[in-house]
Design an enzyme around this catalytic site. Structure first.
Site, mmCIF file in Angstrom:
data_model
loop_
_atom_site.group_PDB
_atom_site.id
_atom_site.type_symbol
_atom_site.label_atom_id
_atom_site.label_comp_id
_atom_site.label_asym_id
_atom_site.label_seq_id
_atom_site.Cartn_x
_atom_site.Cartn_y
_atom_site.Cartn_z
ATOM 1 N N GLU A 43 1.199 -42.417 16.928
ATOM 2 C CA GLU A 43 0.825 -41.132 16.345
ATOM 3 C C GLU A 43 1.537 -39.967 17.039
ATOM 4 O O GLU A 43 1.630 -39.905 18.265
ATOM 5 C CB GLU A 43 -0.697 -40.958 16.487
ATOM 6 C CG GLU A 43 -1.240 -39.668 15.926
ATOM 7 C CD GLU A 43 -2.725 -39.481 16.230
ATOM 8 O OE1 GLU A 43 -3.358 -38.652 15.558
ATOM 9 O OE2 GLU A 43 -3.255 -40.167 17.140
ATOM 10 N N LYS A 116 -4.414 -37.613 7.696
ATOM 11 C CA LYS A 116 -5.561 -38.084 8.464
ATOM 12 C C LYS A 116 -6.861 -37.487 7.928
ATOM 13 O O LYS A 116 -6.983 -36.273 7.771
ATOM 14 C CB LYS A 116 -5.368 -37.712 9.939
ATOM 15 C CG LYS A 116 -6.395 -38.274 10.896
ATOM 16 C CD LYS A 116 -5.954 -37.975 12.329
ATOM 17 C CE LYS A 116 -6.881 -38.563 13.371
ATOM 18 N NZ LYS A 116 -6.353 -38.336 14.746
ATOM 19 N N CYS A 153 -5.440 -43.060 13.949
ATOM 20 C CA CYS A 153 -6.240 -42.889 15.162
ATOM 21 C C CYS A 153 -7.742 -42.840 14.870
ATOM 22 O O CYS A 153 -8.335 -43.873 14.607
ATOM 23 C CB CYS A 153 -5.761 -41.683 15.953
ATOM 24 S SG CYS A 153 -6.215 -41.740 17.708
#
Length: 295
Positions: A43, A116, A153
């Site tokens: 990331e 995200k 994540c």
């Protein structure tokens, strides 16, 4: 038989952006030389993890996807090597800022992108300051090497995201990550928990899972996070098939027959026997109520 070889890489990042991106490319090329078809990089790999603190100047790191130099560079690399590369970037879209991954297909074209969805806010992980919640939803992205499910994540802690991706047709799950120590709790080590939750996604959804995390100690404006690497590849039962240590620059690879994985998933029956009519609580925040309906 449809064999696909996956790779996860891990490395340390620095504020020398050219050097860091070049390091990522070197590891991608190393993975390709070992036969990898889909190569996952961690990331926000272009720089240190700037989200450790809230600082207005770091908004300037965001770039539009169109004409993004790092994306264009990996488009050329992907086309040259014939590999799929998800590229993690800080995206500027008008007045919105997103933590995004652009999936570059094996011919160098953009196959799709993901923003995200779950945005954390903890000491040392101040992401709500920098990112809007993603609006792309959980949709597989079709590539030369199968239907790719990607999340970023903090998304990896949510089983709903993994299930939604596989329900929609994802054949494997990829998680680019930046996680390490907790500045507010020096005694906390989340590494095994971090791995276990994603291995659970592999086992519950019966798909391979690939996770790439950075390494190294980064200090940003007085806040230090020690990233613990430990990137891994898990098979469709959740078993670890390849794993890195906490501190070494690494390229991991593993091969799966996606047709055999599909057959295993069908034969096991977990998707056949689902009862979505009983899962209404999952669409609520408190397990009891829906918006506008009260108790």
């Amino acid at each position: 038989m449809r064999n696909v070889t996956f790779a996860a890489v891990q490395f340390a990042c620095s504020w020398d952006k050219d050097d860091t991106v070049a390091r990522a490319e070197r590891l991608v090329r190393s993975a390709a030389s070992r036969g990898a078809n889909v190569i996952l990089v961690q990331e926000l790999f272009e720089t240190p993890y700037f989200c450790a603190v809230e600082k207005r100047e770091y908004y300037d790191l965001a770039r539009p996807l169109d004409g993004h130099p790092t994306i264009e560079r990996f488009q050329s690399v992907a086309a040259e090597l014939g590999v799929v590369i998800p590229v993690s970037v800080y995206e500027r879209a008008g007045n919105a800022l997103f933590n995004s991954v652009v999936v570059v297909d094996a011919d160098g074209r953009i196959a799709g992108h993901y923003r995200k969805s779950h945005i954390p806010q903890f000491p040392g992980y101040e992401e709500k300051y920098y990112f809007s919640p993603g609006d792309t939803g959980f949709r597989p992205i079709q590539t030369r090497f199968g239907a790719l499910g990607i999340a970023i994540c903090w998304d990896q802690w949510f089983p709903e995201a993994a299930r939604a991706l596989v329900l929609a047709g994802a054949e494997y799950l990829l998680y680019p990550t930046a996680i390490g120590s907790e500045p507010a709790d020096a005694g906390m080590d989340s590494m095994e928990h971090w791995r276990m939750v994603m291995r659970g996604h592999a086992a519950a959804n019966m798909v391979p899972v690939i996770a790439s995390n950075r390494i190294g100690s980064e200090t940003t404006d007085g806040v230090t996070v020690d990233f613990y690497g430990s990137s891994f590849i898990a098979g469709p039962t959740g078993a670890l098939v390849a794993e890195a240590d906490r501190s070494t620059e690494t390229v991991l690879t593993a091969t799966f027959d996606l047709d055999a994985v599909r057959d295993f998933r069908l034969q096991w029956g977990c998707f056949r026997d689902r009862r979505p009519d009983l899962y209404g609580a999952l669409s609520t925040l408190d397990g009891r109520t829906r918006a506008g309906q009260g108790l």
